[in-house]
Design an enzyme around this catalytic site. Structure first.
Site, short mmCIF file in Angstrom:
data_model
loop_
_atom_site.label_atom_id
_atom_site.label_comp_id
_atom_site.label_asym_id
_atom_site.label_seq_id
_atom_site.Cartn_x
_atom_site.Cartn_y
_atom_site.Cartn_z
CD GLN A 48 -2.89 1.22 0.36
OE1 GLN A 48 -3.61 0.23 0.21
NE2 GLN A 48 -3.05 2.31 -0.37
CG ASP A 86 -6.39 2.87 7.53
OD1 ASP A 86 -7.46 2.56 6.97
OD2 ASP A 86 -5.55 2.00 7.90
CB CYS A 97 -5.14 2.45 2.50
SG CYS A 97 -6.00 2.23 4.06
N1 CP Z 1 -6.21 -0.92 0.67
C1 CP Z 1 -6.36 -2.24 0.72
O1 CP Z 1 -5.44 -2.99 1.06
O2 CP Z 1 -7.60 -2.66 0.38
P1 CP Z 1 -8.15 -4.14 0.54
O3 CP Z 1 -8.25 -4.43 2.02
O4 CP Z 1 -9.50 -4.13 -0.14
O5 CP Z 1 -7.19 -5.10 -0.11
N1 NVA Z 2 -5.65 -0.55 8.60
C1 NVA Z 2 -6.60 -1.26 7.80
C2 NVA Z 2 -6.17 -1.25 6.37
C3 NVA Z 2 -7.06 -1.97 5.40
C4 NVA Z 2 -6.57 -1.93 4.00
C5 NVA Z 2 -6.76 -2.68 8.30
O1 NVA Z 2 -5.75 -3.29 8.65
O2 NVA Z 2 -7.89 -3.15 8.40
#
Ligand code: CP
Ligand code: NVA
Length: 334
Positions: free
Chosen positions: A155, A247, A287
């Site tokens: 990411q 996030d 993200c």
């Molecule tokens: N940003 C990201 O990793 O998205 P997903 O959880 O959908 O893969």
């Molecule tokens: N911080 C989040 C990112 C998801 C892409 C998680 O770990 O759920």
């Protein structure tokens, strides 16, 4: 204590690795800190080229096989790895591990010893970061972290590719992350440090990034000339930023804390008022998936400064570059 990162070692003892001719063949990517500045810059250069000239790489990974074991849900990571591999001529095999964690049915070592006989690369999305580092230790083929509780390197690489597209060289860039000091935050801090960008993290007390990752990022930043700043005040964090990133406040695996966290993170929301504190040319980043109108309002997420779907697109291009390099085809194609 923080371990000495690759970039600090590189600058302490320059090696042939520290040339523009970057090779990552056979390596793992468990953490952003596995990369030197030179290697990351090489990967980003390849990612930009792959995006501009996709047909030049159409068969670069002809017949290569990639397996993906995912313990957590995914849209972007799964599909961008699959589309990346398919359009480079290889194949992607997906194993849903959401119902039984890796290592439960048979040991990680035994999984590695089987899988390495069939495939050329292993991609893992896990809860425990150690699942990824242990698999990397056992498997003779490259292992890639597609998100763990500790880091989300793929990411962060795509995110800084997105920033390079907009702003060019990122030395001295003022990158701000507000919210939970989580896996995404960790990888962003390390990536910013490697590229010489300043990184400010504004997070509530008790939700700061992990001290050992901060120490690792600061050790890199000392070499590349950037600053890693941790503060609790979200207003101070966002003021004057060139990019504001947030996030979710409750990551996968922490759902039981969602009710407790929501009010704590409220002052960290990115909305039109706080976005206006940033530089006029600033971008908004996430993200995804986003919890709309929780950590970010619709007006910002869908607004003119948002680059969230460029980030999502660049996951595919950046991962193509990563796959090419780990499978020894990066240099040949550049
Ligand atoms: N940003 C990201 O990793 O998205 P997903 O959880 O959908 O893969
Ligand atoms: N911080 C989040 C990112 C998801 C892409 C998680 O770990 O759920």
């Amino acid at each position: 204590m923080a371990t000495k990162s690759a970039v600090v070692q590189e600058l302490e003892s320059p090696s042939p690795e520290a040339t523009p001719d970057v090779s990552l063949a056979g390596r793992d990517l468990c953490s952003v800190a596995d990369l030197t500045t030179t290697e990351l810059a090489g990967m980003l250069a390849l990612a930009h080229d792959v995006k501009t000239n996709p047909s030049a790489y159409r068969w670069a990974l002809d017949a290569k096989q990639m397996v993906m074991f995912f313990e957590k849900a995914s849209l972007r990571t799964r599909l961008t790895f699959q589309t990346a591999m398919n359009t480079l001529g290889g194949s992607a095999l997906f194993v849903d591990q959401t119902q039984s964690p890796l290592g439960e049915r048979e040991s990680l070592a035994d999984i590695a010893r089987n899988v390495e006989r069939w495939v050329q690369i292993i991609v893992l999305r896990t809860y425990a970061h150690e699942t990824i580092t242990e698999m990397a230790q056992y498997a003779s083929v490259p292992v890639v972290n597609a998100l763990s509780d500790l880091e989300h390197p793929c990411q962060a690489i795509a995110d800084f590719m997105t920033l390079e597209e907009r702003f060019g060289n990122l030395r001295g860039f003022n990158f701000t992350y507000v919210g939970d000091g989580n896996n995404v935050c960790h990888s962003l801090m390390l990536t910013a440090a490697l590229l010489g960008a300043h990184c400010t993290v504004g997070s509530p007390k008790n939700y700061a990034p992990k001290a050992d990752i901060v120490a690792q990022a600061r050790a890199i930043a000392n070499v590349t000339g950037s600053n890693i700043t941790l503060i609790n005040d979200p207003i101070a964090a966002m003021t004057g930023a060139d990019a504001i990133y947030t996030d979710v406040c409750t990551s996968m695996g922490f759902e039981h804390e969602a009710m407790k966290r929501a009010p704590i993170f409220k002052p960290y929301q990115v909305n039109e008022t706080t976005m206006a504190l940033a530089a006029p040319s600033a971008v908004f980043m996430h993200c995804l998936p986003a919890h709309r109108n929780a950590e970010v309002t619709d007006a910002v997420l869908d607004g003119p400064q948002s680059v969230v779907f460029d980030q999502a697109e660049n996951r595919m291009h950046a991962q193509k570059a990563l796959l090419l390099m780990l499978l020894g085809k990066g240099q040949k194609c550049l």
